[in-house]
Design a protein around this motif. Structure first.
Motif, mmCIF file in Angstrom:
data_model
loop_
_atom_site.group_PDB
_atom_site.id
_atom_site.type_symbol
_atom_site.label_atom_id
_atom_site.label_comp_id
_atom_site.label_asym_id
_atom_site.label_seq_id
_atom_site.Cartn_x
_atom_site.Cartn_y
_atom_site.Cartn_z
ATOM 1 N N LYS A 1 2.104 -9.973 -3.514
ATOM 2 C CA LYS A 1 0.738 -9.454 -3.500
ATOM 3 C C LYS A 1 0.052 -9.637 -4.849
ATOM 4 N N ARG B 1 0.847 -1.194 0.000
ATOM 5 C CA ARG B 1 0.000 0.000 0.000
ATOM 6 C C ARG B 1 0.879 1.239 0.000
ATOM 7 N N ARG C 1 -3.065 -12.156 -5.558
ATOM 8 C CA ARG C 1 -4.369 -11.606 -5.932
ATOM 9 C C ARG C 1 -4.801 -12.100 -7.300
ATOM 10 N N ASN D 1 -11.233 -12.254 -2.144
ATOM 11 C CA ASN D 1 -10.531 -11.046 -2.567
ATOM 12 C C ASN D 1 -10.637 -9.973 -1.495
ATOM 13 N N SER E 1 -7.578 -8.413 0.736
ATOM 14 C CA SER E 1 -7.319 -6.979 0.698
ATOM 15 C C SER E 1 -7.353 -6.368 2.100
ATOM 16 N N ASP F 1 -8.225 -4.907 -9.162
ATOM 17 C CA ASP F 1 -7.045 -4.950 -8.302
ATOM 18 C C ASP F 1 -5.813 -5.447 -9.055
ATOM 19 N N ASP G 1 -8.539 -1.877 -4.824
ATOM 20 C CA ASP G 1 -8.014 -3.142 -4.325
ATOM 21 C C ASP G 1 -9.112 -4.078 -3.847
ATOM 22 N N LYS G 2 -10.324 -3.555 -3.654
ATOM 23 C CA LYS G 2 -11.436 -4.392 -3.201
ATOM 24 C C LYS G 2 -12.275 -4.909 -4.368
#
Length: 202
Positions: free
Chosen positions: A119, A18, A123, A135, A139, A70, A64-65
């Motif tokens: 990451k 992040r 994902r 997911n 996140s 994402d 990202d959600k």
């Protein structure tokens, strides 16, 4: 020195997860007077920088959600997170010694690259499932991890560095496996779409 090393490593590591949240957290802590950032990083507490990092942190939080979005966001940020991690790590030690600062930049960029790879690959693998809950869970776990890591950097830097070493060892084991899985999925999808892999040379 331990605190500076932990801060440099922490910023590099968090950039892969992040980036904008890391910038925002560091800037807010400096702005509130709860921590004293190194001189080269104190600009993060400027209202304009806080505003920009805050807006981007919210955008990243939402992107990202969203499954699929994402992975696209991660793909774009391959070219942003790694150099940002190197620059932030450099700035964390820039006032101590140029050689150490350059070493910090190398390590910070590597940490950002490793974290980003873990990451993004994870994902992408999760996004092969049609349901969104895994997911969202992944996140949110990343959000909590970055906030918890920031707390450890300033409260217990040695503990953070020890956990970071374990994380690096985990990435060395995990990243090749998750990318092999993603590659197998892409090959399967390519087969469904009529794309065949290139023939291997004898």
């Amino acid at each position: 020195m331990t605190e500076a090393v932990a801060l440099a490593a922490g910023l590099g590591w968090a950039s892969g997860f992040r980036l904008y949240a890391a910038l925002l957290i560091a800037g807010l802590l400096q702005f509130a007077g709860w921590v004293q950032l190194p001189p080269a990083l104190q600009l993060l507490a400027h209202p304009a920088v806080l505003g920009a990092s805050g807006v981007m942190a919210v955008v990243e939080f939402m992107a990202d959600k969203t499954p699929g979005v994402d992975s696209l966001w991660d793909a774009i940020h391959t070219f942003i997170r790694v150099p940002a991690g190197a620059i932030l790590a450099y700035a964390a030690i820039a006032d101590l010694d140029p050689a150490w600062a350059l070493a910090a930049a190398i390590v910070g960029g590597t940490l950002a690259a490793g974290t980003h790879a873990a990451k993004a690959g994870t994902r992408a693998a999760i996004n092969t499932s049609p349901e969104p809950f895994s997911n969202w869970g992944a996140s949110l776990a990343e959000d909590v991890t970055v906030v918890g890591g920031a707390w450890l950097v300033w409260q217990y830097p040695l503990v953070f560095l020890g956990l970071l070493l374990l994380f690096v060892l985990f990435c060395i084991w995990w990243v090749p496996r998750v990318f092999r899985f993603v590659r197998a999925i892409l090959r399967r999808v390519g087969g469904w779409l009529g794309f065949s892999p290139p023939a291997q040379r004898p």
